[in-house]
Design a protein around this motif. Structure first.
Motif: not given
Length: 444
Positions: A15-24, A29-32, A376-379
């Motif tokens: 939720l915190g590391m992947f879903a939130k960045p994708i959705l915000t 350029s990304c869609e969950l 943040p850099l990894l994301l």
């Protein structure tokens, strides 16, 4: 064109590391498009956290093929319990999909081999999220080694310390079962082994190690009584438990030492958001089957030797590192989580000692964000593509993931069997056959 992502394992990390960045942050350029998990309660938690995304399709643990057919993802993100990783990584590769997986990649050398074999015949590739590589202090160490400031690397000393807050958390949760986590030499130490492999650009060949359970389990010296089945939130002896008392107030409401769970009321049956899962099992239970202390020596393919130790119950958290080479030495000491450390902690620097010359202290620009500013850099690399400005590869692939897992398995197997363990033995093939086997990886 937006890239489509589906998540297998709706954990707090997911939720915190992947879903939130994708959705915000990366929504342009990304869609969950899909979520998969055996526990419907985790879907409800997702909907509570992201109410505007209630329409995202959800699937049970056996519905992977259906999810792929209906949502048509480009990338599968694997972020569930460690023992589930291999199943979904291999399934995704069979569909020729790319995979982003939490570390450890898998929990056994056998599963590592299966992932490598699956990737070799797939159009998809595996990326393992070793975020510690991205911490600015760690990339600086990589650059110093690459620049030749140390010459040929001869030995590494790495001593890792986890405090009583962080270290004990693994013994409250599913990590304490080796079948689910591989033990802490895999679940946690893969971070450390991957860093060393990446820093020195050498591959591990053989491991000899010792391990023990010193602090937790029924023989732990801080155990109030030899009683199984206790839980922190309802335990009658919690005030006599040093580990509990150190991190929890006696007031009516406390925060469970687990992010994303929120405040729970002491003395009542805890209302956890997940079905059949409690992160507050007693750290002194007799069913704990993993170690909390390791020392190990690792031999590498170009002559380097690693002296490694890790301890999961210490007064503060951090590590001490020294890397020695034919032209000099570097040293660094990091205190993690200064807010939990009961004394002032200095800002981390790197001390460089040339073999013939004066000491140099290097100050590195520090960044905000998890894992020493690395998250943040990894994301950015995951969701925007790897930065072309770096003179080295940093995203980790399946080969890197396999080496780190195999080293961790070799550690506990060596401790158990009292003999050196070859990495090739863990992975099930000759050492020379692994190099160049996969397309992923940042160590070439």
């Amino acid at each position: 064109m937006r890239k489509r992502y589906a998540i297998c394992g709706v954990s707090g990390r997911a939720l915190g590391m992947f879903a939130k960045p994708i959705l915000t942050l990366f929504s342009g350029s990304c869609e969950l498009v899909g979520l998969l998990d055996p526990d419907p309660a985790r879907f409800e938690l997702f909907r509570e956290r992201f109410p505007e995304q209630r329409g995202i399709a959800t699937y049970g643990e056996a519905e992977f093929d259906r999810m792929v057919a209906e949502t048509k993802p480009d990338v599968i993100i694997v972020a569930g319990r460690d023992d589930t990783h291999a199943r979904y990584i291999i399934a995704a590769l069979r569909h020729d999909l790319d995979v982003i997986t939490e570390k450890p990649m898998v929990t056994t050398g056998k599963d590592s081999r299966s992932v490598l074999d699956a990737e070799r015949v797939s159009k998809g590739k595996v990326t393992v999220t070793f975020n510690y590589r991205y911490a600015p202090i760690h990339t600086k160490i990589k650059e110093m080694v690459m620049e030749g400031k140390l010459g040929r690397i001869t030995s590494i000393d790495l001593n890792w310390y986890l405090d009583t807050y962080h270290g004990s958390s693994y013994f409250k949760r599913w990590n304490r079962e080796r079948e689910l986590s591989g033990g802490l030499s895999i679940h946690k130490c893969t971070h450390h082994f991957d860093l060393v492999n990446w820093w020195i650009d050498q591959k591990p060949l053989e491991v000899f190690a010792y391990g023990a359970l010193n602090y937790y389990g029924p023989e732990g010296e801080a155990n109030p009584s030899r009683t199984d089945g206790r839980h922190c939130m309802t335990c009658d002896e919690r005030d006599a438990c040093d580990y509990y008392s150190r991190w929890n107030a006696r007031s009516k409401h406390i925060r469970v030492p687990d992010d994303h769970l929120g405040s729970l009321e002491v003395g009542k049956a805890a209302s956890f958001p997940y079905s059949g899962y409690r992160p507050d099992r007693c750290i002194f239970d007799s069913d704990i089957e993993i170690e909390d202390t390791y020392t190990a020596t690792v031999k590498y393919d170009r002559g380097a030797l690693l002296s490694y130790s890790v301890n999961f119950s210490l007064p503060y958290e951090g590590y001490r590192l020294a890397i020695n080479g034919t032209k000099g030495r570097i040293e660094t000491l990091e205190y993690h989580m200064p807010g939990r450390t009961p004394f002032p902690t200095p800002v981390q620097t790197i001390d460089y000692f040339p073999l013939f010359g004066s000491k140099e202290t290097i100050h590195v620009v520090h960044r905000e964000g998890g894992h020493g500013g690395g998250d943040p850099l990894l994301l950015e690399d995951l969701f925007m593509g790897e930065s072309p400005r770096r003179p080295y590869r940093i995203l980790s692939g399946a080969e890197d993931g396999a080496y780190s897992v195999a080293t961790g398995e070799a550690v506990w197997r060596s401790a158990k069997e009292n003999r050196p363990i070859e990495i090739a033995e863990v992975l099930g093939f000759k050492q020379a056959a692994l190099a160049g086997r996969t397309g992923g990886g940042g160590n070439r």
